[in-house]
Design a protein around this motif. Sequence first.
Motif, PDB file in Angstrom:
ATOM      1  N   ILE A 135       0.814  -1.217   0.000  1.00  0.00           N
ATOM      2  CA  ILE A 135       0.000   0.000   0.000  1.00  0.00           C
ATOM      3  C   ILE A 135       0.849   1.269   0.000  1.00  0.00           C
ATOM      4  O   ILE A 135       0.629   2.167  -0.829  1.00  0.00           O
ATOM      5  CB  ILE A 135      -0.990  -0.019   1.184  1.00  0.00           C
ATOM      6  N   PRO A 136       1.851   1.428   0.889  1.00  0.00           N
ATOM      7  CA  PRO A 136       2.638   2.669   0.847  1.00  0.00           C
ATOM      8  C   PRO A 136       3.476   2.811  -0.424  1.00  0.00           C
ATOM      9  O   PRO A 136       3.910   3.911  -0.750  1.00  0.00           O
ATOM     10  CB  PRO A 136       3.551   2.554   2.083  1.00  0.00           C
ATOM     11  N   ARG A 137       3.723   1.721  -1.113  1.00  0.00           N
ATOM     12  CA  ARG A 137       4.464   1.789  -2.370  1.00  0.00           C
ATOM     13  C   ARG A 137       3.574   2.215  -3.540  1.00  0.00           C
ATOM     14  O   ARG A 137       4.064   2.686  -4.558  1.00  0.00           O
ATOM     15  CB  ARG A 137       5.094   0.428  -2.678  1.00  0.00           C
ATOM     16  N   LEU A 138       2.269   2.004  -3.396  1.00  0.00           N
ATOM     17  CA  LEU A 138       1.334   2.277  -4.478  1.00  0.00           C
ATOM     18  C   LEU A 138       0.489   3.523  -4.249  1.00  0.00           C
ATOM     19  O   LEU A 138      -0.073   4.062  -5.204  1.00  0.00           O
ATOM     20  CB  LEU A 138       0.403   1.075  -4.686  1.00  0.00           C
ATOM     21  N   ALA A 139       0.360   3.961  -3.001  1.00  0.00           N
ATOM     22  CA  ALA A 139      -0.458   5.133  -2.674  1.00  0.00           C
ATOM     23  C   ALA A 139       0.427   6.244  -2.130  1.00  0.00           C
ATOM     24  O   ALA A 139       1.418   5.984  -1.447  1.00  0.00           O
ATOM     25  CB  ALA A 139      -1.528   4.757  -1.642  1.00  0.00           C
ATOM     26  N   SER A 140       0.064   7.476  -2.428  1.00  0.00           N
ATOM     27  CA  SER A 140       0.800   8.618  -1.894  1.00  0.00           C
ATOM     28  C   SER A 140       0.521   8.753  -0.398  1.00  0.00           C
ATOM     29  O   SER A 140      -0.488   8.238   0.090  1.00  0.00           O
ATOM     30  CB  SER A 140       0.367   9.897  -2.615  1.00  0.00           C
ATOM     31  N   PRO A 141       1.390   9.417   0.342  1.00  0.00           N
ATOM     32  CA  PRO A 141       1.185   9.544   1.795  1.00  0.00           C
ATOM     33  C   PRO A 141      -0.170  10.135   2.166  1.00  0.00           C
ATOM     34  O   PRO A 141      -0.793   9.700   3.140  1.00  0.00           O
ATOM     35  CB  PRO A 141       2.335  10.455   2.230  1.00  0.00           C
ATOM     36  N   GLU A 142      -0.661  11.109   1.400  1.00  0.00           N
ATOM     37  CA  GLU A 142      -1.947  11.719   1.738  1.00  0.00           C
ATOM     38  C   GLU A 142      -3.135  10.831   1.380  1.00  0.00           C
ATOM     39  O   GLU A 142      -4.264  11.096   1.802  1.00  0.00           O
ATOM     40  CB  GLU A 142      -2.104  13.071   1.042  1.00  0.00           C
ATOM     41  N   ASP A 143      -2.895   9.761   0.616  1.00  0.00           N
ATOM     42  CA  ASP A 143      -3.971   8.850   0.224  1.00  0.00           C
ATOM     43  C   ASP A 143      -3.948   7.533   1.014  1.00  0.00           C
ATOM     44  O   ASP A 143      -4.700   6.605   0.682  1.00  0.00           O
ATOM     45  CB  ASP A 143      -3.885   8.531  -1.266  1.00  0.00           C
ATOM     46  N   LEU A 144      -3.110   7.438   2.032  1.00  0.00           N
ATOM     47  CA  LEU A 144      -3.043   6.192   2.801  1.00  0.00           C
ATOM     48  C   LEU A 144      -4.371   5.865   3.459  1.00  0.00           C
ATOM     49  O   LEU A 144      -4.772   4.700   3.536  1.00  0.00           O
ATOM     50  CB  LEU A 144      -1.939   6.289   3.859  1.00  0.00           C
ATOM     51  N   LEU A 273     -19.514   0.987   6.805  1.00  0.00           N
ATOM     52  CA  LEU A 273     -19.611   2.426   7.058  1.00  0.00           C
ATOM     53  C   LEU A 273     -18.309   2.963   7.652  1.00  0.00           C
ATOM     54  O   LEU A 273     -17.852   4.057   7.287  1.00  0.00           O
ATOM     55  CB  LEU A 273     -20.775   2.717   8.009  1.00  0.00           C
ATOM     56  N   GLY A 274     -17.701   2.200   8.549  1.00  0.00           N
ATOM     57  CA  GLY A 274     -16.429   2.629   9.120  1.00  0.00           C
ATOM     58  C   GLY A 274     -15.343   2.766   8.075  1.00  0.00           C
ATOM     59  O   GLY A 274     -14.503   3.673   8.147  1.00  0.00           O
ATOM     60  N   SER A 275     -15.375   1.898   7.067  1.00  0.00           N
ATOM     61  CA  SER A 275     -14.385   1.975   5.991  1.00  0.00           C
ATOM     62  C   SER A 275     -14.661   3.160   5.072  1.00  0.00           C
ATOM     63  O   SER A 275     -13.738   3.872   4.664  1.00  0.00           O
ATOM     64  CB  SER A 275     -14.406   0.680   5.172  1.00  0.00           C
ATOM     65  N   VAL A 276     -15.933   3.364   4.746  1.00  0.00           N
ATOM     66  CA  VAL A 276     -16.303   4.453   3.838  1.00  0.00           C
ATOM     67  C   VAL A 276     -15.923   5.807   4.423  1.00  0.00           C
ATOM     68  O   VAL A 276     -15.590   6.750   3.687  1.00  0.00           O
ATOM     69  CB  VAL A 276     -17.814   4.389   3.532  1.00  0.00           C
ATOM     70  N   ALA A 277     -15.953   5.927   5.748  1.00  0.00           N
ATOM     71  CA  ALA A 277     -15.655   7.202   6.398  1.00  0.00           C
ATOM     72  C   ALA A 277     -14.251   7.709   6.072  1.00  0.00           C
ATOM     73  O   ALA A 277     -13.980   8.907   6.185  1.00  0.00           O
ATOM     74  CB  ALA A 277     -15.823   7.062   7.908  1.00  0.00           C
ATOM     75  N   PHE A 278     -13.362   6.808   5.654  1.00  0.00           N
ATOM     76  CA  PHE A 278     -11.986   7.209   5.368  1.00  0.00           C
ATOM     77  C   PHE A 278     -11.753   7.522   3.888  1.00  0.00           C
ATOM     78  O   PHE A 278     -10.643   7.923   3.514  1.00  0.00           O
ATOM     79  CB  PHE A 278     -11.014   6.107   5.800  1.00  0.00           C
ATOM     80  N   LEU A 279     -12.762   7.351   3.062  1.00  0.00           N
ATOM     81  CA  LEU A 279     -12.543   7.484   1.622  1.00  0.00           C
ATOM     82  C   LEU A 279     -12.495   8.926   1.160  1.00  0.00           C
ATOM     83  O   LEU A 279     -11.841   9.234   0.164  1.00  0.00           O
ATOM     84  CB  LEU A 279     -13.652   6.736   0.851  1.00  0.00           C
TER      85      LEU A 279
END
Length: 413
Positions: A135-144, A273-279
């Motif tokens: 995940i950190p290799r594929l996503a930018s720090p602000e998109d973690l 819902l808990g997961s969606v809250a971070f999107l």
Amino acid sequence: MRASVSVGVPPLGLERTGRRLVRFFMAAGVSYYGDWLSTVAIVVLVFRATGSVTAPVLYMLARVAPRVLGPTVGGSLADRFDPARVASICAFAQGALTGSIVLVAQVGAIWAVFLLVVGAQFLNSLAQPAYGALIPRLASPEDLGRANGILTGLFASSMLVSPAIGALVLPRTTPEVLIAIDAGTFLVAALLFLTIRVTPSRHTVSGRTDGAAAGMHVVSREAVLRSAAAGLIGNTAAITALQAVLVVAATQHFGRDIEVGWLYAAVGAGGLLGSVAFLGRATRRVHRRGIVIFSAGELAAFSAFVFVLNLPLACLLLFISSLSSAAYYILGSIALQQRTPIELLGRTTGVMRSAMYIGMLIGAIAALALVQPLGWEATVLIVCAGAFVLLIVATVTGPRPALASTPLSDIPE
């Protein structure tokens, strides 16, 4: 004194990185959905073949026990080699073992089914640190936050959707068909992982970075990760203990065992819902306060559930507990990815995964040992109390290196 390091990797282009991240989510999602589809099918298979009520229990133990061993080895492999390749090889092998279940079931060798489940679940846990390292290799720090939210949402939705599909399809087909479909999903996931290439990290860190124990050293020195690990052990034990007695709770408190379906639906909805809250939010620096609050909130909801005799209120409590669980799990994942050097991500993720699987074992053993003499209500309360004590101890104790925030200064932020 801790070394200061960068945990990022050189960007390969936003568009290319985005495509690779989408393929990662596709591979993980296909794997999750297939795994939960076969979970229902294998339970039905072993029960029909043996006619024994202990067979499903043995199957669940065969699923959980080998997972304790895999993350440590898998973490070292994910740090040493390309984590996408590690995940791909594990998926190929897990698909082969899952497909073999169909063959041995045809000849009535149920004992071999259990052995194949053990092997497949060991490979499952072996691959999990690679997911965390990717995940950190594929996503930018602000998109973690978004990336971890999507991954957790895929897992939560698979728990909700795949068992329902199995319940609808099984009356019209055999368990072996669903197991064969699961084997195919692993093949698809393996091929998708093969299309993902990550640049090996060239960062170096002074200190203890060699060997499988390096991940444990990172967790023990980081206050936030200690609390996250304690939450994974204790709260997962509470979840497992409650799951083991949920059908009994539905019968005794709400009159019918089939009400357990509503309880599981509430759990799935809360996790989604808990997961969606971070999107929809950019990732900020994660501190210990949120992890501790959500971990304690889940335990409080479990404890209150024991005393509730109203089904809608019970569903609401399980909804809240699952929402809290998704929140502290995602926050813990982000904290790990923010604080761990890239070359230690696999091993550190392996430590956290091991904590979760150890919690599963503790919860299962507690349920087996305590339900009969004490009842399911006392069992759940005892496990929740132990989990809360573990969370507090991990929060207020441990190393306090120079320049690191203390537990009390960390929590109120």
